[in-house]
Design a protein around this motif. Structure first.
Motif, PDB file in Angstrom:
ATOM      1  N   ALA B  52       1.888   8.969  53.337  1.00 56.11           N
ATOM      2  CA  ALA B  52       3.222   9.934  53.089  1.00 56.11           C
ATOM      3  C   ALA B  52       3.742   9.293  51.872  1.00 56.11           C
ATOM      4  CB  ALA B  52       4.072   9.481  54.209  1.00 56.11           C
ATOM      5  N   VAL B  53       4.089   8.179  51.419  1.00 58.34           N
ATOM      6  CA  VAL B  53       4.932   7.651  50.392  1.00 58.34           C
ATOM      7  C   VAL B  53       4.054   7.861  49.038  1.00 58.34           C
ATOM      8  CG1 VAL B  53       5.918   5.558  48.912  1.00 58.34           C
ATOM      9  CG2 VAL B  53       6.167   6.030  51.560  1.00 58.34           C
ATOM     10  N   LEU B  54       2.642   7.565  49.134  1.00 58.79           N
ATOM     11  CA  LEU B  54       1.991   7.777  47.549  1.00 58.79           C
ATOM     12  C   LEU B  54       1.141   8.985  47.540  1.00 58.79           C
ATOM     13  CD1 LEU B  54       0.457   4.155  48.276  1.00 58.79           C
ATOM     14  CD2 LEU B  54       2.140   4.428  46.812  1.00 58.79           C
ATOM     15  N   GLY B  55       1.174   9.665  48.737  1.00 57.63           N
ATOM     16  CA  GLY B  55       0.005  10.853  48.682  1.00 57.63           C
ATOM     17  C   GLY B  55      -1.185  10.619  48.900  1.00 57.63           C
ATOM     18  N   VAL B  56      -2.080  11.323  49.244  1.00 55.94           N
ATOM     19  CA  VAL B  56      -3.464  11.161  49.696  1.00 55.94           C
ATOM     20  C   VAL B  56      -4.261  10.875  48.398  1.00 55.94           C
ATOM     21  CG1 VAL B  56      -5.726  12.177  50.648  1.00 55.94           C
ATOM     22  CG2 VAL B  56      -3.392  12.594  51.845  1.00 55.94           C
ATOM     23  N   GLY B  57      -5.021   9.982  48.338  1.00 58.26           N
ATOM     24  CA  GLY B  57      -5.602   9.525  47.042  1.00 58.26           C
ATOM     25  C   GLY B  57      -4.654   8.438  46.325  1.00 58.26           C
ATOM     26  N   GLY B  58      -3.491   8.024  46.735  1.00 56.01           N
ATOM     27  CA  GLY B  58      -2.940   7.261  45.910  1.00 56.01           C
ATOM     28  C   GLY B  58      -2.746   5.638  46.323  1.00 56.01           C
ATOM     29  N   PHE B  59      -3.970   5.496  47.051  1.00 56.67           N
ATOM     30  CA  PHE B  59      -4.438   4.078  47.334  1.00 56.67           C
ATOM     31  C   PHE B  59      -5.903   4.147  47.778  1.00 56.67           C
ATOM     32  CE2 PHE B  59      -5.017   3.384  51.867  1.00 56.67           C
ATOM     33  CZ  PHE B  59      -4.300   4.829  52.361  1.00 56.67           C
ATOM     34  N   ARG B  60      -6.254   2.741  47.432  1.00 62.57           N
ATOM     35  CA  ARG B  60      -7.812   2.448  47.840  1.00 62.57           C
ATOM     36  C   ARG B  60      -8.020   1.319  48.180  1.00 62.57           C
ATOM     37  NH1 ARG B  60     -11.507   2.708  42.321  1.00 62.57           N
ATOM     38  NH2 ARG B  60     -10.767   0.522  41.665  1.00 62.57           N
ATOM     39  N   GLU B  62     -11.055  -2.047  48.791  1.00 63.73           N
ATOM     40  CA  GLU B  62     -12.489  -2.654  48.747  1.00 63.73           C
ATOM     41  C   GLU B  62     -12.512  -3.869  49.786  1.00 63.73           C
ATOM     42  OE1 GLU B  62     -13.702  -3.766  44.686  1.00 63.73           O
ATOM     43  OE2 GLU B  62     -13.015  -2.025  43.896  1.00 63.73           O
ATOM     44  N   ARG B  63     -13.578  -3.870  50.178  1.00 65.60           N
ATOM     45  CA  ARG B  63     -13.776  -4.793  51.358  1.00 65.60           C
ATOM     46  C   ARG B  63     -14.990  -5.753  51.425  1.00 65.60           C
ATOM     47  NH1 ARG B  63     -14.636  -1.157  56.502  1.00 65.60           N
ATOM     48  NH2 ARG B  63     -13.583   0.437  55.241  1.00 65.60           N
ATOM     49  N   GLU B  88      -5.324  -1.389  46.459  1.00 68.21           N
ATOM     50  CA  GLU B  88      -4.942  -1.078  45.092  1.00 68.21           C
ATOM     51  C   GLU B  88      -4.091   0.355  45.386  1.00 68.21           C
ATOM     52  OE1 GLU B  88      -8.104  -2.915  42.316  1.00 68.21           O
ATOM     53  OE2 GLU B  88      -8.562  -0.754  43.227  1.00 68.21           O
ATOM     54  N   LEU B  89      -2.799   0.419  44.730  1.00 65.25           N
ATOM     55  CA  LEU B  89      -2.295   1.458  44.635  1.00 65.25           C
ATOM     56  C   LEU B  89      -2.329   1.913  43.189  1.00 65.25           C
ATOM     57  CD1 LEU B  89       1.398   0.457  46.180  1.00 65.25           C
ATOM     58  CD2 LEU B  89      -1.036   1.006  47.167  1.00 65.25           C
ATOM     59  N   GLY B  90      -2.459   3.229  43.156  1.00 62.84           N
ATOM     60  CA  GLY B  90      -2.856   3.658  41.765  1.00 62.84           C
ATOM     61  C   GLY B  90      -3.021   5.316  41.932  1.00 62.84           C
ATOM     62  N   GLU B  91      -3.529   5.933  40.891  1.00 66.87           N
ATOM     63  CA  GLU B  91      -3.616   7.501  40.808  1.00 66.87           C
ATOM     64  C   GLU B  91      -5.244   7.630  40.296  1.00 66.87           C
ATOM     65  OE1 GLU B  91      -1.569  11.002  39.050  1.00 66.87           O
ATOM     66  OE2 GLU B  91      -0.495   9.023  38.771  1.00 66.87           O
ATOM     67  N   TRP B  92      -5.647   8.721  40.908  1.00 69.39           N
ATOM     68  CA  TRP B  92      -7.106   9.125  40.310  1.00 69.39           C
ATOM     69  C   TRP B  92      -6.736  10.122  39.123  1.00 69.39           C
ATOM     70  CZ3 TRP B  92     -11.608   7.194  41.538  1.00 69.39           C
ATOM     71  CH2 TRP B  92     -11.653   6.452  42.882  1.00 69.39           C
ATOM     72  N   ILE B  93      -7.213   9.708  37.853  1.00 75.89           N
ATOM     73  CA  ILE B  93      -6.966  10.658  36.668  1.00 75.89           C
ATOM     74  C   ILE B  93      -8.527  10.711  36.167  1.00 75.89           C
ATOM     75  CG2 ILE B  93      -6.200  10.699  34.473  1.00 75.89           C
ATOM     76  CD1 ILE B  93      -3.781   9.350  35.411  1.00 75.89           C
ATOM     77  N   ASP B  94      -9.017  11.901  35.905  1.00 76.54           N
ATOM     78  CA  ASP B  94     -10.335  12.107  35.478  1.00 76.54           C
ATOM     79  C   ASP B  94     -11.331  11.188  35.976  1.00 76.54           C
ATOM     80  OD1 ASP B  94      -9.121  14.274  33.941  1.00 76.54           O
ATOM     81  OD2 ASP B  94      -8.768  12.560  32.126  1.00 76.54           O
ATOM     82  N   GLY B  95     -11.412  10.986  37.248  1.00 77.32           N
ATOM     83  CA  GLY B  95     -12.550  10.565  37.889  1.00 77.32           C
ATOM     84  C   GLY B  95     -12.314   8.843  38.011  1.00 77.32           C
ATOM     85  N   ARG B  96     -11.108   8.380  37.438  1.00 76.69           N
ATOM     86  CA  ARG B  96     -11.068   6.839  37.093  1.00 76.69           C
ATOM     87  C   ARG B  96      -9.699   6.665  38.043  1.00 76.69           C
ATOM     88  NH1 ARG B  96      -9.967   5.232  32.226  1.00 76.69           N
ATOM     89  NH2 ARG B  96     -10.017   2.949  32.725  1.00 76.69           N
ATOM     90  N   PHE B  97      -9.791   5.649  38.890  1.00 72.62           N
ATOM     91  CA  PHE B  97      -8.548   5.203  39.661  1.00 72.62           C
ATOM     92  C   PHE B  97      -7.739   4.148  38.679  1.00 72.62           C
ATOM     93  CE2 PHE B  97      -6.237   2.913  42.980  1.00 72.62           C
ATOM     94  CZ  PHE B  97      -5.441   4.091  43.744  1.00 72.62           C
ATOM     95  N   LEU B  98      -6.509   4.502  37.997  1.00 76.20           N
ATOM     96  CA  LEU B  98      -5.691   3.558  37.432  1.00 76.20           C
ATOM     97  C   LEU B  98      -4.813   2.909  38.587  1.00 76.20           C
ATOM     98  CD1 LEU B  98      -5.026   6.112  34.347  1.00 76.20           C
ATOM     99  CD2 LEU B  98      -6.800   4.482  34.842  1.00 76.20           C
TER     100      LEU B  98
END
Lengths: 275, 265
Positions: B52-60, B62-63, B88-98
């Motif tokens: 809700a806060v970050l939007g879908v794809g706004g976090f990822r 690893e386990r 991690e919180l971030g944003e997908w830009i051009d296939g990379r998660f920043l």
């Protein structure tokens, strides 16, 4: 003190809730437009504009605005109320409100002239962000106190002012149908709140409190009362604020049915089943 | 991808906003057999908050999960899984998660099936990691609002007879293993205290400040924002519920982060 962007509570909000929580809900929570503006409210507002004009002139120029200019300020403010989208509800049996206002300001202007020179510190001074707490639990309340002090004067401290010590005096102007009763003077918590605020905003820990009540009687009069609020009064105010804010926070808004319902600005929305 | 200090403060306020009562889960140590009681926020509510806060794809995430077979004291077979989760919180830009924020969490879970033990350990570690960013932090601080305690619990736990009060359901043997991970471990807590005040549903001062700031950034005039909130929720902005305020803050942050529409509504 900087403006606070968070939740604020004012004395008028607290008083409105205490008169009728349902009215508070309709007005503050649901944002219902009032059906009308009561004449006393508009008259009081316009009179306050005149009072402020007098003291602003004293602060800036060392002397009061001439009476005709003060009355013009009143008339201008009154005209705004008359032309406002929310209609004025005039009491057909009452005297012409403009005549009443002119009488009140004439009396007030004469009172100021007779009282002699005063040292005006601030007129219509806003304050924000004053922290409140529950006196029973110590909990800091989320809402901060805000408001506007009508007038702050600097006067000699003590009876004689010996030693050249000065202190600030918070002055509140009231327009009323008649002289305030001793109960009103003793228990009105607006000045108590302002005493608490005064400490927080740097006006001093030992401020004076004064009520200048201007009556709407045929012979308008200005009655000046210096009042005192002790620690118990402050605790009472804080307990009141904490209780009201808890009820508001929990969404408890019950109606208080009384004679006042007939003249309530929100009666039109009160019984329509709105939540 | 960087964020200003003010944006980070607002983001934290939105992520850390209180959860509704239905989001809180409690376990009774006498029932689970773990020997301690827990209070936490349900996993899906934490995920929903992040979305809700970050939007879908706004976090990822690893386990890394390690599982080992165990035998209980009563000789029953089971599995113990330990998860290490990176959120991690971030944003997908051009296939990379920043990435602009990162946190780690560890969690463990014992179950009779390996899949359940893996699942449970992940949700536990995930919730710990998320608490670093705000969601569910109250559970780990032990300050979940007492208002969340069901009224029956308040009566039971504040009663002097609590220690001998019968449980509403039979407690399993102390060494039993939960059949699934629906009751995830939360932080251990003591008995809740009696609430000092009624339930507060109104938004907090910090939420209100965030609403004012974000709505101004989103181009709203105060009057139009008031109108919009009244249209959507029926109340003035200062009287939104904490839950609705959290939703609106999340929407506006998501809009500004490019995860969604800029308009609230």
């Amino acid at each position: 003190m900087a403006a606070d962007d968070g939740l604020t509570v004012s004395v008028s909000q607290l008083k409105e809730f205490m008169i009728c929580p349902r009215r508070y809900q309709l007005h503050r929570v649901l944002g219902i437009e009032p059906a009308f503006t009561p004449t006393p409210l508009a008259l009081g507002s316009a009179a306050h504009a005149g009072f402020a004009a007098i003291y602003t002139s004293i602060k800036n120029h060392g002397e009061a605005t001439p009476l005709d200019q003060v009355i013009q300020v009143f008339r201008d403010d009154w005209a705004v109320a008359v032309d406002a989208p929310v209609p004025l509800r005039l009491d057909e049996d009452a005297a012409d409100p403009v005549d009443t206002g002119v009488r009140m300001l004439t009396a007030f202007h004469a009172h100021v002239a007779a009282a002699g020179p005063v040292n005006v510190v601030a007129v219509e001074m806003p304050f924000h962000g004053v922290e409140l707490h529950d006196p029973d639990t110590g909990e800091i309340l989320d809402e901060k106190l805000g408001g506007v002090v009508d007038l702050v004067l600097a006067e000699p401290a003590g009876i004689t002012g010996a030693g050249g010590q000065m202190r600030n005096v918070i002055v509140e102007h009231k327009t009323a149908a008649r002289k305030w009763t001793s109960d009103q003077l003793d228990h009105d918590f607006q000045v108590t709140a302002y005493q608490i605020a005064a400490k927080a905003i740097g006006l001093g820990d030992d401020v004076g409190l004064r009520l200048q009540v201007v009556t709407k009687t045929k012979q308008a009069a200005v009655i000046v009362d210096d009042v005192v609020r002790d620690e118990l009064a402050e605790v009472d105010f804080l307990r009141t604020a904490a209780g009201v804010l808890r009820a508001v926070g929990a969404g408890a808004f019950w109606p208080v049915r009384s004679w006042a319902c007939k003249t309530c600005q929100y009666a039109h929305a009160c019984s329509t089943g709105r939540r | 991808m960087t964020k200003t200090q003010n944006e980070r403060i607002q983001l934290f306020a939105a992520l850390a906003a209180p959860f509704p009562e239905e989001a809180v889960e409690r376990t009774d140590g006498r029932v689970t057999g773990r020997g301690y009681s827990t209070t936490g926020i349900k996993y899906q509510y934490v995920v929903d908050r992040l979305n809700a806060v970050l939007g879908v794809g706004g976090f990822r995430t690893e386990r890394t999960i390690t599982v080992k077979p165990i035998t209980t004291a009563k000789g029953r077979p089971g599995f113990e899984a330990i998860a290490e989760v990176k959120l991690e919180l971030g944003e997908w830009i051009d296939g990379r998660f920043l990435v602009y924020a990162q946190a780690w969490g560890d969690g463990g879970h014992v179950a009779m099936g390996e899949a359940d033990s893996r699942k449970g350990s992940f949700t536990n570690a995930f919730k710990k990691a998320a608490a670093f960013m705000g969601p569910g932090r109250d559970a780990y601080r032990g300050t979940i609002d007492d208002d969340h305690v069901p009224s029956d619990d308040i009566v039971a736990t504040t009663s002097a007879a609590v220690a001998t009060a019968p449980l509403s359901r039979a407690a399993p043997p102390a060494d039993s293993v939960p059949a699934n991970d629906q009751q995830d471990d939360g932080p251990a807590v003591g008995p809740p205290i009696s609430p000092a005040h009624p339930v507060r549903s109104r938004l907090t001062s910090r939420q209100f400040a965030a609403l004012r700031s974000l709505s101004a950034k989103a181009g709203y005039e105060p009057s139009s924002f008031k109108t919009e909130m009244r249209r959507r929720f029926g109340v003035e902005p200062g009287y939104l519920s904490a839950r609705d305020a959290s939703i609106v803050i999340g929407e506006m942050l998501a809009g500004m982060n490019g995860h969604g529409a800029r308009e609230v509504g």
